[in-house]
Design an enzyme around this catalytic site. Structure first.
Site, PDB file in Angstrom:
ATOM      1  N   ARG A 102       9.304   4.653   2.052  1.00  0.00           N
ATOM      2  CA  ARG A 102      10.132   5.107   3.177  1.00  0.00           C
ATOM      3  C   ARG A 102      10.787   6.471   2.921  1.00  0.00           C
ATOM      4  O   ARG A 102      11.284   7.094   3.860  1.00  0.00           O
ATOM      5  CB  ARG A 102      11.184   4.046   3.514  1.00  0.00           C
ATOM      6  CG  ARG A 102      10.541   2.796   4.085  1.00  0.00           C
ATOM      7  CD  ARG A 102      11.531   1.805   4.649  1.00  0.00           C
ATOM      8  NE  ARG A 102      10.855   0.798   5.420  1.00  0.00           N
ATOM      9  CZ  ARG A 102      10.635  -0.465   5.028  1.00  0.00           C
ATOM     10  NH1 ARG A 102      11.071  -0.875   3.861  1.00  0.00           N
ATOM     11  NH2 ARG A 102      10.003  -1.315   5.809  1.00  0.00           N
ATOM     12  N   HIS A 128       4.540   1.908  -7.894  1.00  0.00           N
ATOM     13  CA  HIS A 128       3.484   0.874  -7.892  1.00  0.00           C
ATOM     14  C   HIS A 128       2.597   1.011  -9.134  1.00  0.00           C
ATOM     15  O   HIS A 128       2.183   0.007  -9.725  1.00  0.00           O
ATOM     16  CB  HIS A 128       2.593   1.019  -6.656  1.00  0.00           C
ATOM     17  CG  HIS A 128       3.305   0.818  -5.356  1.00  0.00           C
ATOM     18  ND1 HIS A 128       3.542   1.837  -4.472  1.00  0.00           N
ATOM     19  CD2 HIS A 128       3.824  -0.296  -4.793  1.00  0.00           C
ATOM     20  CE1 HIS A 128       4.186   1.363  -3.422  1.00  0.00           C
ATOM     21  NE2 HIS A 128       4.369   0.074  -3.584  1.00  0.00           N
ATOM     22  N   VAL A 131      11.350   3.056 -10.671  1.00  0.00           N
ATOM     23  CA  VAL A 131      10.950   4.416 -11.047  1.00  0.00           C
ATOM     24  C   VAL A 131      11.685   5.380 -10.108  1.00  0.00           C
ATOM     25  O   VAL A 131      11.755   5.152  -8.899  1.00  0.00           O
ATOM     26  CB  VAL A 131       9.415   4.592 -10.932  1.00  0.00           C
ATOM     27  CG1 VAL A 131       9.003   6.024 -11.260  1.00  0.00           C
ATOM     28  CG2 VAL A 131       8.706   3.619 -11.870  1.00  0.00           C
ATOM     29  N   GLY A 154       0.814  -1.214   0.000  1.00  0.00           N
ATOM     30  CA  GLY A 154       0.000   0.000   0.000  1.00  0.00           C
ATOM     31  C   GLY A 154       0.844   1.258   0.000  1.00  0.00           C
ATOM     32  O   GLY A 154       2.025   1.232  -0.348  1.00  0.00           O
ATOM     33  N   LEU A 205       0.531   3.671  -2.122  1.00  0.00           N
ATOM     34  CA  LEU A 205       0.960   3.554  -3.518  1.00  0.00           C
ATOM     35  C   LEU A 205       1.593   4.843  -4.053  1.00  0.00           C
ATOM     36  O   LEU A 205       1.134   5.937  -3.742  1.00  0.00           O
ATOM     37  CB  LEU A 205      -0.241   3.168  -4.383  1.00  0.00           C
ATOM     38  CG  LEU A 205      -0.958   1.878  -3.976  1.00  0.00           C
ATOM     39  CD1 LEU A 205      -2.122   1.595  -4.927  1.00  0.00           C
ATOM     40  CD2 LEU A 205      -0.005   0.692  -3.937  1.00  0.00           C
ATOM     41  N   HIS A 206       2.648   4.674  -4.840  1.00  0.00           N
ATOM     42  CA  HIS A 206       3.292   5.805  -5.511  1.00  0.00           C
ATOM     43  C   HIS A 206       3.487   5.446  -6.983  1.00  0.00           C
ATOM     44  O   HIS A 206       3.056   4.362  -7.427  1.00  0.00           O
ATOM     45  CB  HIS A 206       4.615   6.180  -4.815  1.00  0.00           C
ATOM     46  CG  HIS A 206       5.540   5.013  -4.587  1.00  0.00           C
ATOM     47  ND1 HIS A 206       6.067   4.271  -5.627  1.00  0.00           N
ATOM     48  CD2 HIS A 206       6.012   4.453  -3.448  1.00  0.00           C
ATOM     49  CE1 HIS A 206       6.843   3.335  -5.142  1.00  0.00           C
ATOM     50  NE2 HIS A 206       6.821   3.397  -3.814  1.00  0.00           N
TER      51      HIS A 206
END
Ligand code: PAF
Length: 284
Positions: A190, A37, A179, A31, A33-34
């Site tokens: 993080r 993802h 990415v 989860g 998400l960036h």
């Protein structure tokens, strides 16, 4: 998009998806998400095709965190993640609770015992057994044709591929490129823990990879790993807030350590900024 939290529902829905005859592709995530993802989800869609099914899982897997690590503070944002998955065209979002995945006293683990020992495994001894255990559970629940993982966690992908082969999961493991931010920092949940000063210095991970690439490019012969490691460690040491955990050189397929570094050798490193531990890797 179907939003599912329970085991019987995910089993039922993925069984129906498989029986359609079109591919089912899984993207396991924790989860928050960036863009990294989202690129895995795009890759999953390409593999599944318009008629196939893309399944994303959101689960912060307690058992892959060490006792002093950031399980409690790991960013959770179910509402935002759900919206992002819907926008990205995900078909099934599986977001189970801890009690759904680990009901009662959980005492069975899946352990990859060779590739998981070095690098991340040496610094985080129970990490990979947590990863392989939850990924094996997700593979059993979803039974996808393919599963997509990020190249940023290169060792994780290699460990999962080995587990998939060893346990005869009929699943293709696909690794999608890392990415990066404009300044080279690999996207990671993080990164949000970094102070502005730490964020500025965190580009050192990518600087090390680039410096290693340059060194290899200009070397007339393979470079001794120890010499290159010392040179690159000095780059990290120049950043006041950075503390090097490891720099390793290895064969990208077998993860065997390389004594001599040349074109095609892989580098991986982990660096602490305060309590935040960042990792990166790349082909030289
Ligand atoms: O890479 C991650 O986000 C996690 O390790 C994974 C594969 C979802 C297992 O919890």
């Amino acid at each position: 998009m179907k939003f599912i939290r329970a085991i019987p529902a995910i089993s039922r829905e993925t069984k129906a998806a498989r029986s359609s005859g079109h591919p089912v592709v899984l993207v396991p995530t924790m989860g928050n998400l960036h863009a990294g993802h989202l690129s895995l989800i795009r890759r999953a869609r390409k593999l599944a095709g318009a008629k196939g099914t893309v399944v994303v899982t959101l689960f912060v897997n307690r058992i892959q965190f060490g006792p002093t690590e950031d399980f409690a503070s790991y960013p959770r944002n179910l509402k935002r993640d759900t919206a992002l998955c819907r926008e990205a065209g995900v078909d099934i979002l599986f977001a189970p609770s801890d009690a759904v995945i680990y009901p009662g006293a959980h005492s069975t683990y899946v352990v990859e015992s060779r590739l998981a020992k070095r690098m991340e495994g040496a610094s985080r001894p129970t990490h990979f057994r947590g990863v392989t255990t939850v990924v094996a559970k997700l593979f059993n629940l979803v039974q996808p044709d393919a599963a997509v993982f990020g190249a940023k966690d290169w060792q994780q992908a290699a460990v999962i591929r080995q587990m998939t082969t060893d346990l005869n999961f009929p699943i293709r493991i696909v690794v999608a490129p890392t990415v990066r931010e404009r300044d080279g920092l690999a996207l990671s949940s993080r990164n949000a823990y970094l102070s502005p000063a730490e964020r500025e210095q965190a580009t050192v991970l990518y600087d090390v990879i680039r410096a290693a690439r340059l060194a290899v490019k200009h070397a007339p012969a393979p470079l001794p790993a120890g010499v290159l490691r010392r040179k690159l460690s000095r780059l990290v040491a120049k950043q006041r807030l950075a503390k090097l955990d490891y720099i390793e050189f290895f064969d990208p397929k077998t993860l065997e350590p390389a004594k001599r570094v040349e074109r095609g050798t892989h580098i991986a490193l982990a660096v602490f900024f305060g309590k935040t531990r960042l990792i990166d890797n790349g082909r030289l």
